[in-house]
Design a protein around this motif. Structure first.
Motif, PDB file in Angstrom:
ATOM      1  N   UNK A  51      -4.379  32.650  47.146  1.00 30.91           N
ATOM      2  CA  UNK A  51      -4.699  33.543  45.788  1.00 30.91           C
ATOM      3  C   UNK A  51      -5.382  34.917  46.235  1.00 30.91           C
ATOM      4  N   UNK A  52      -5.928  34.812  47.495  1.00 31.47           N
ATOM      5  CA  UNK A  52      -6.482  36.135  47.968  1.00 31.47           C
ATOM      6  C   UNK A  52      -5.386  37.180  48.308  1.00 31.47           C
ATOM      7  N   UNK A 110      -2.296  41.895  46.428  1.00 32.12           N
ATOM      8  CA  UNK A 110      -0.763  42.510  45.620  1.00 32.12           C
ATOM      9  C   UNK A 110      -1.290  43.139  44.196  1.00 32.12           C
ATOM     10  N   UNK A 111      -1.970  42.344  43.488  1.00 28.60           N
ATOM     11  CA  UNK A 111      -2.294  42.922  42.221  1.00 28.60           C
ATOM     12  C   UNK A 111      -3.194  44.011  41.953  1.00 28.60           C
ATOM     13  N   UNK A 153       3.467  33.070  39.524  1.00 28.15           N
ATOM     14  CA  UNK A 153       2.850  32.856  40.666  1.00 28.15           C
ATOM     15  C   UNK A 153       1.622  32.087  41.134  1.00 28.15           C
ATOM     16  N   UNK A 154       0.905  32.085  39.987  1.00 35.33           N
ATOM     17  CA  UNK A 154      -0.514  31.502  39.756  1.00 35.33           C
ATOM     18  C   UNK A 154      -0.295  29.943  39.496  1.00 35.33           C
ATOM     19  N   UNK A 206      -9.640  30.465  40.412  1.00 38.80           N
ATOM     20  CA  UNK A 206      -8.413  30.591  39.680  1.00 38.80           C
ATOM     21  C   UNK A 206      -9.064  31.029  38.315  1.00 38.80           C
ATOM     22  N   UNK A 207      -9.793  30.488  37.882  1.00 37.40           N
ATOM     23  CA  UNK A 207     -10.264  30.931  36.565  1.00 37.40           C
ATOM     24  C   UNK A 207     -10.869  32.456  36.434  1.00 37.40           C
TER      25      UNK A 207
END
Length: 230
Positions: free
Chosen positions: A37-38, A43-44, A102-103, A140-141
């Motif tokens: 997730x990092x 990227x985001x 992706x998530x 994630x949340x």
């Protein structure tokens, strides 16, 4: 369109296209992101920064449209800005879908890893694994909420930009109506001037005929007085 204005519009358009391509490449990287997730968050963050640069270029292009001297040039640049605006909204939609896909893929992969690892773990290790799973879910949340906030901000800015463009369109329409009204006024004024010129010519002709008649009458009277037998 003047040469300098044309160059500025061309340069601004090329920069917009460059940022558009960068965003498309980053969105594709998000689709292909294997985790964690990092990396997705990084990227985001890059996508958000590029969107901010793109938005500034869009605002500059709209400003260039308003500064055009001729209405036809203004409409052409505004149409180009509107096309770029639609493309930006399309990129935002693709960004959101890529994030969700992706998530979900990363979450499924992490769950599978935790489940397979847990089969060979001791009770204490399973407990640690559960705690790690809870922490991952919390991250994630939080990440989803952050993305949601970014998306909401992008949508709000896009709505503001569309509202500004709509205002500019109304201004152009009002200006066009004013030009039509001025054209009608000028046409009416031209007709009045022509009518006045014709009337002035007619008045001069009447005055000339009256003077001619007057002098003829005077000459006739003088002739009768001075030469009564002629």
């Amino acid at each position: 369109m003047s040469s300098l204005a044309d160059v500025n519009v061309h340069i601004c358009g090329k920069e917009i296209i460059k940022y558009d391509l960068e965003i498309k490449a980053l969105v594709q990287d998000i689709r292909d992101c294997p985790g964690p997730h990092s990396l997705l968050s990084e990227l985001n963050s890059r996508v958000k920064g590029t969107f901010n640069k793109l938005r500034l270029r869009m605002q500059h292009l709209e400003q260039l449209a308003r500064e055009q001297d001729r209405e036809s040039d203004r409409l052409v640049v505004q149409a180009e800005a509107e096309n770029h605006r639609r493309q930006m909204l399309s990129n935002q939609t693709a960004w959101r879908k890529a994030n969700l896909a992706c998530k979900q893929a990363i979450d499924n992969m992490e769950k599978d890893e935790l489940l397979h690892t847990g089969e060979d773990q001791s009770p204490r290790q399973r407990k640690a694994t559960k705690e790690s799973l809870v922490e991952t879910s919390s991250n994630i949340t939080e990440s989803l909420m952050s993305i949601s906030r970014m998306m909401a901000e992008q949508v709000k800015q896009s709505e503001d930009a569309i509202g500004l463009l709509a205002t500019s369109s109304r201004t152009v329409q009002e200006t066009n109506e004013e030009f039509k009204s001025m054209t009608g006024t000028i046409h009416l004024g031209r007709k009045l001037i022509l009518k006045y010129n014709r009337r002035e010519l007619t008045d001069k002709l009447f005055i000339f005929l009256a003077l001619a008649l007057f002098f003829a009458t005077v000459l006739y009277i003088l002739k009768k007085r001075l030469f009564p037998f002629i």
